[in-house]
Design a protein around this motif. Sequence first.
Motif, mmCIF file in Angstrom:
data_model
loop_
_atom_site.group_PDB
_atom_site.id
_atom_site.type_symbol
_atom_site.label_atom_id
_atom_site.label_comp_id
_atom_site.label_asym_id
_atom_site.label_seq_id
_atom_site.Cartn_x
_atom_site.Cartn_y
_atom_site.Cartn_z
ATOM 1 N N LEU A 48 66.285 -63.378 10.130
ATOM 2 C CA LEU A 48 65.841 -63.631 11.497
ATOM 3 C C LEU A 48 66.987 -64.241 12.284
ATOM 4 O O LEU A 48 67.825 -64.955 11.725
ATOM 5 C CB LEU A 48 64.652 -64.592 11.519
ATOM 6 C CG LEU A 48 63.361 -64.124 10.859
ATOM 7 C CD1 LEU A 48 62.283 -65.199 10.994
ATOM 8 C CD2 LEU A 48 62.876 -62.797 11.433
ATOM 9 N N ILE A 49 66.990 -63.962 13.573
ATOM 10 C CA ILE A 49 67.965 -64.563 14.473
ATOM 11 C C ILE A 49 67.237 -65.494 15.432
ATOM 12 O O ILE A 49 66.088 -65.244 15.796
ATOM 13 C CB ILE A 49 68.764 -63.496 15.252
ATOM 14 C CG1 ILE A 49 67.832 -62.632 16.103
ATOM 15 C CG2 ILE A 49 69.588 -62.643 14.304
ATOM 16 C CD1 ILE A 49 68.544 -61.704 17.048
ATOM 17 N N PRO B 77 67.426 -58.750 14.319
ATOM 18 C CA PRO B 77 68.505 -58.127 15.095
ATOM 19 C C PRO B 77 67.981 -56.861 15.766
ATOM 20 O O PRO B 77 67.313 -56.045 15.131
ATOM 21 C CB PRO B 77 69.563 -57.790 14.043
ATOM 22 C CG PRO B 77 69.240 -58.646 12.866
ATOM 23 C CD PRO B 77 67.760 -58.879 12.906
ATOM 24 N N GLY B 78 68.256 -56.733 17.039
ATOM 25 C CA GLY B 78 67.773 -55.569 17.773
ATOM 26 C C GLY B 78 67.623 -55.895 19.228
ATOM 27 O O GLY B 78 67.991 -56.972 19.691
ATOM 28 N N GLY B 79 67.061 -54.966 19.957
ATOM 29 C CA GLY B 79 66.861 -55.204 21.379
ATOM 30 C C GLY B 79 66.394 -53.967 22.094
ATOM 31 O O GLY B 79 66.031 -52.959 21.480
ATOM 32 N N ALA B 80 66.424 -54.043 23.412
ATOM 33 C CA ALA B 80 65.961 -52.957 24.267
ATOM 34 C C ALA B 80 66.951 -51.803 24.261
ATOM 35 O O ALA B 80 68.169 -52.013 24.258
ATOM 36 C CB ALA B 80 65.765 -53.469 25.691
ATOM 37 N N ALA B 81 66.405 -50.603 24.287
ATOM 38 C CA ALA B 81 67.236 -49.406 24.361
ATOM 39 C C ALA B 81 67.801 -49.267 25.765
ATOM 40 O O ALA B 81 67.118 -49.522 26.756
ATOM 41 C CB ALA B 81 66.421 -48.175 23.997
ATOM 42 N N HIS C 49 75.475 -54.696 15.508
ATOM 43 C CA HIS C 49 76.900 -54.990 15.647
ATOM 44 C C HIS C 49 77.148 -56.055 16.707
ATOM 45 O O HIS C 49 77.914 -57.002 16.489
ATOM 46 C CB HIS C 49 77.674 -53.714 15.972
ATOM 47 C CG HIS C 49 79.127 -53.953 16.141
ATOM 48 N ND1 HIS C 49 79.750 -53.888 17.365
ATOM 49 C CD2 HIS C 49 80.089 -54.300 15.246
ATOM 50 C CE1 HIS C 49 81.029 -54.172 17.214
ATOM 51 N NE2 HIS C 49 81.257 -54.438 15.945
ATOM 52 N N GLU C 50 76.514 -55.922 17.869
ATOM 53 C CA GLU C 50 76.735 -56.882 18.952
ATOM 54 C C GLU C 50 76.273 -58.291 18.576
ATOM 55 O O GLU C 50 76.955 -59.267 18.884
ATOM 56 C CB GLU C 50 75.991 -56.439 20.220
ATOM 57 C CG GLU C 50 76.602 -55.254 20.904
ATOM 58 C CD GLU C 50 75.798 -54.767 22.101
ATOM 59 O OE1 GLU C 50 76.189 -53.740 22.673
ATOM 60 O OE2 GLU C 50 74.782 -55.396 22.461
ATOM 61 N N GLU C 51 75.130 -58.390 17.933
ATOM 62 C CA GLU C 51 74.559 -59.707 17.647
ATOM 63 C C GLU C 51 75.162 -60.380 16.423
ATOM 64 O O GLU C 51 75.340 -61.598 16.416
ATOM 65 C CB GLU C 51 73.038 -59.598 17.483
ATOM 66 C CG GLU C 51 72.349 -59.209 18.770
ATOM 67 C CD GLU C 51 70.856 -59.024 18.649
ATOM 68 O OE1 GLU C 51 70.203 -58.932 19.689
ATOM 69 O OE2 GLU C 51 70.324 -58.947 17.516
ATOM 70 N N LEU C 52 75.461 -59.588 15.387
ATOM 71 C CA LEU C 52 75.898 -60.190 14.120
ATOM 72 C C LEU C 52 77.255 -59.698 13.632
ATOM 73 O O LEU C 52 77.749 -60.189 12.616
ATOM 74 C CB LEU C 52 74.845 -59.936 13.033
ATOM 75 C CG LEU C 52 73.459 -60.494 13.326
ATOM 76 C CD1 LEU C 52 72.493 -60.144 12.202
ATOM 77 C CD2 LEU C 52 73.516 -61.999 13.526
ATOM 78 N N GLY C 53 77.842 -58.721 14.301
ATOM 79 C CA GLY C 53 79.123 -58.189 13.856
ATOM 80 C C GLY C 53 79.010 -57.291 12.643
ATOM 81 O O GLY C 53 80.014 -56.962 12.017
#
Length: 161
Positions: free
Chosen positions: A33-34, A45-49, A64-68
């Motif tokens: 979890l983040i 990890p995830g988000g809106a398209a 990639h953006e959130e956790l590399g």
Amino acid sequence: MDLLPFDEYVRSLNRKRMSAGVLLRDDDRSVLLIQPSYKPHWDIPGGAADAEEAPWTTAARELHEELGIVRALGPPLVIDHIPSDPRMPEGIAFIFDGGPIEQADVDALNLTDPEILSVDLVPIEQVATKVKPSLARRLSVAVSMAATGGLALCEDGEHTA
């Protein structure tokens, strides 16, 4: 019966929001979890398209953006219809299998995204204390699907069949 002109018909079509997340888990049924800086609940990890973005592309981009983390994603585990609420229109949420992650991998993450305050591997039985109820239900189903290799269709996090 009168038919609408095509352009008018297209403008009348319903629009849905779409999001995609990634299930990363360890051998003990804990999920990654983040802790976002911009909302009270934890998330995956995830988000809106973005416009014209496929959900699997969204999931990989957000990971990639959130956790590399750059890795090939596994199959979708959950497709969830999210009903509208007073603030948000209805939507579709995908969870993709991100595969295993070990505590050492989590400890080695270099968090550079200001949107992410921290990360944690949380036992699935405790996830509901950190995330929204609908996501807790969705994650429980996703963990089951990862174990069996299935795909679940959900409505507001409830497995429909």
